[in-house]
Scaffold this motif. Structure first.
Motif, short mmCIF file in Angstrom:
data_model
loop_
_atom_site.label_atom_id
_atom_site.label_comp_id
_atom_site.label_asym_id
_atom_site.label_seq_id
_atom_site.Cartn_x
_atom_site.Cartn_y
_atom_site.Cartn_z
N VAL A 1 0.85 -1.20 0.00
CA VAL A 1 0.00 0.00 0.00
C VAL A 1 0.88 1.24 0.00
N LYS A 2 0.61 2.13 -0.93
CA LYS A 2 1.35 3.39 -1.00
C LYS A 2 0.83 4.34 0.07
N CYS A 3 1.74 4.80 0.93
CA CYS A 3 1.34 5.66 2.05
C CYS A 3 2.02 7.02 1.94
N ALA B 1 5.92 2.68 0.33
CA ALA B 1 5.07 1.49 0.29
C ALA B 1 5.20 0.70 1.59
N LYS B 2 4.06 0.19 2.08
CA LYS B 2 4.04 -0.61 3.31
C LYS B 2 3.32 -1.93 3.06
N GLY C 1 -10.69 -7.56 5.75
CA GLY C 1 -12.10 -7.74 5.40
C GLY C 1 -12.67 -6.58 4.64
N MET C 2 -13.92 -6.76 4.22
CA MET C 2 -14.67 -5.72 3.51
C MET C 2 -15.86 -5.32 4.37
N VAL C 3 -16.03 -4.04 4.59
CA VAL C 3 -17.15 -3.51 5.36
C VAL C 3 -17.81 -2.42 4.53
N ASP C 4 -19.09 -2.65 4.19
CA ASP C 4 -19.85 -1.69 3.38
C ASP C 4 -19.11 -1.35 2.08
N GLY C 5 -18.51 -2.38 1.49
CA GLY C 5 -17.81 -2.17 0.23
C GLY C 5 -16.44 -1.55 0.37
N LYS C 6 -15.98 -1.31 1.61
CA LYS C 6 -14.67 -0.72 1.85
C LYS C 6 -13.68 -1.81 2.28
N THR C 7 -12.44 -1.66 1.83
CA THR C 7 -11.39 -2.63 2.17
C THR C 7 -10.60 -2.15 3.37
N LYS D 1 -4.46 0.04 11.49
CA LYS D 1 -5.34 -0.35 10.40
C LYS D 1 -5.71 0.88 9.56
N LYS D 2 -6.21 0.59 8.35
CA LYS D 2 -6.61 1.68 7.47
C LYS D 2 -7.70 1.18 6.53
#
Length: 447
Positions: A391-393, A398-399, A405-411, A421-422
């Motif tokens: 993941v580009k931060c 990159a990290k 998981g997925m919550v309401d379509g969000k990763t 977490k992010k």
């Protein structure tokens, strides 16, 4: 009106009919006066037959309005359809006398429910033929780009030009299907496909001089039957191994070529690695099929260890399921060790990294930054099955992260080396973590 195809243009010559006082007829074709004795009775013969008889009596070996002899590849000049096109064919393929050929793979195909792949190759042994082919392809594309001579009637065996993407190819038509689609065989690329009829053009005779360039072949060691699902799953990888590449082909059945229904059976090898296992492409495809059919990770890893072909090894490494990075190295009770605090929410919740692997970790992060520099970001992670990501931060680079998981379509992801977490939004750049970046243990220790 007689339409006579003359290379790049179509000339129209008017046929004039005049009446004599005697009731006989004369026809004037261009500047030629045709005696009435050559004109058949109009009551007993159709007008199209008049024209054909007229041409055959004027010049049995030449077309009306053309100074060129009739093309030798026209197999049946009498069999004309209502719009005047002729049934044509290409010269036959001439196999080299040697049992070792230089070839280029033009197509690898798999028909639905078929138990084998279809391979097509182009012979590279004749330099003069390669030059002619190059010139013909250039001329064909220049001509077809401006041609408006659409194919209006589809007949089995009819040769035409078809547009695939930006390029034009010779095709032998087989039948017309629904929705103005036509099936045909690509003569220089190989395989059968379906084309919109508006993408077809009538093919002038000058493009019929060179034999079809795509030759259907079989590969030795792969002559058995395989499950269609297995072949479907492997097709893209086989194409990556073979398509568009040049190989040395040993012909296993040279003495039988020329017999009806006999296709060349080839052993393909890398020209620089002949007689060596790493250059054997037939073996590489067989190993690929075994890898895809293997049921367990240990079986797949065992096959990978036996592979010598570098191109296949790269593909199989990509296909291996990504294992998680090793867990963080935790110190023993009472052991003193040096750490760096990377985040602290409160005295009861903070994250540190051990310093003993710090040098290796910093090198890995630099390599990750360089590796993903030119790779486009994945904006919708639901389209991937990746469990571990890079993941580009922003300015932090990159990290490594794991998808939680997925919550309401969000990763949602958790960072393996920094903790925390992010939730990834569409503006965040993320890529599946490459195998080379899972070897180093996780770095985040929560305290």
């Amino acid at each position: 009106i007689v339409h006579a195809a003359k290379d790049k243009k179509v000339e129209e010559q008017m046929v004039m009919i005049t009446t004599e006082p005697t009731g006989k007829y004369e026809q004037k074709l261009g500047s030629k006066i045709i005696p009435s004795s050559l004109i058949p009775d109009s009551k007993s013969t159709s007008s199209s037959q008049h024209i054909h008889n007229l041409k055959s009596k004027l010049s049995p070996k030449k077309q009306v309005g053309s100074s060129k002899p009739m093309d030798k590849h026209i197999t049946n000049p009498e069999a004309s359809n209502p719009n005047g096109s002729l049934t044509t064919s290409l010269p036959p393929v001439q196999y080299p006398q040697e049992d070792s050929w230089s070839v280029c793979v033009t197509s690898v195909l798999h028909a639905e429910a078929a138990s084998t792949f279809s391979y097509f190759v182009q012979l590279l042994h004749n330099v003069e033929n390669k030059v002619k082919l190059s010139r013909m392809n250039k001329d064909l594309n220049n001509w077809a780009s401006f041609s408006t001579d659409l194919v209006r009637q589809v007949e089995p065996g009819k040769l035409a030009a078809v547009r695939l993407g930006k390029l034009w190819h010779r095709v032998e038509l087989s039948q017309e299907t629904k929705n103005n689609l036509v099936m045909g065989k690509l003569m220089d690329k190989g395989g059968t496909s379906t084309f919109p009829i508006q993408d077809l053009r009538e093919l002038p005779a000058r493009f019929l001089e060179i034999p079809p360039q795509a030759m259907s072949v079989q590969l030795s060691g792969l002559l058995g039957s395989f499950e269609p699902d297995l072949l479907d799953e492997s097709l893209d990888c086989v194409k990556e191994l073979l398509h568009g590449k040049q190989f040395t082909a040993k012909v296993e059945n040279r003495t039988n070529l020329g017999l009806a229904g006999v296709e060349p059976v080839l052993s393909l090898s890398n020209s620089q690695l002949q007689e060596r296992e790493e250059g054997n492409m037939n073996l590489a495809i067989l190993q690929l099929l075994k890898f895809v059919s293997a049921q367990t990770i240990s079986q797949k890893r065992s096959i990978v260890r036996s592979v010598k072909n570098s191109d296949l090894l790269e593909i199989l490494t990509r296909l291996l399921p990504l294992l998680p990075p090793p867990p963080v190295l935790t110190p023993g009770v009472g052991e003193q060790f040096l750490v760096q605090v990377v985040s602290a929410d409160s005295p009861a919740r903070f994250v540190v990294q051990g310093m003993r692997t710090r040098e290796d970790f910093e090198q890995m992060e630099r390599n990750m930054e360089q590796f993903y520099k030119e790779v486009p970001g994945i904006m919708d992670l639901r389209d991937t099955e990746a469990k571990f990501l890079s993941v580009k931060c922003g300015s932090e680079g990159a990290k490594r992260a794991v998808v939680e998981g997925m919550v309401d379509g969000k990763t949602w992801v958790r960072f393996l080396d920094y903790g925390g977490k992010k939730m990834l939004g569409r503006e965040d750049l993320a890529w599946p973590l490459d195998n080379q970046f899972v070897k180093l243990p996780c770095q985040a220790l929560t305290g």
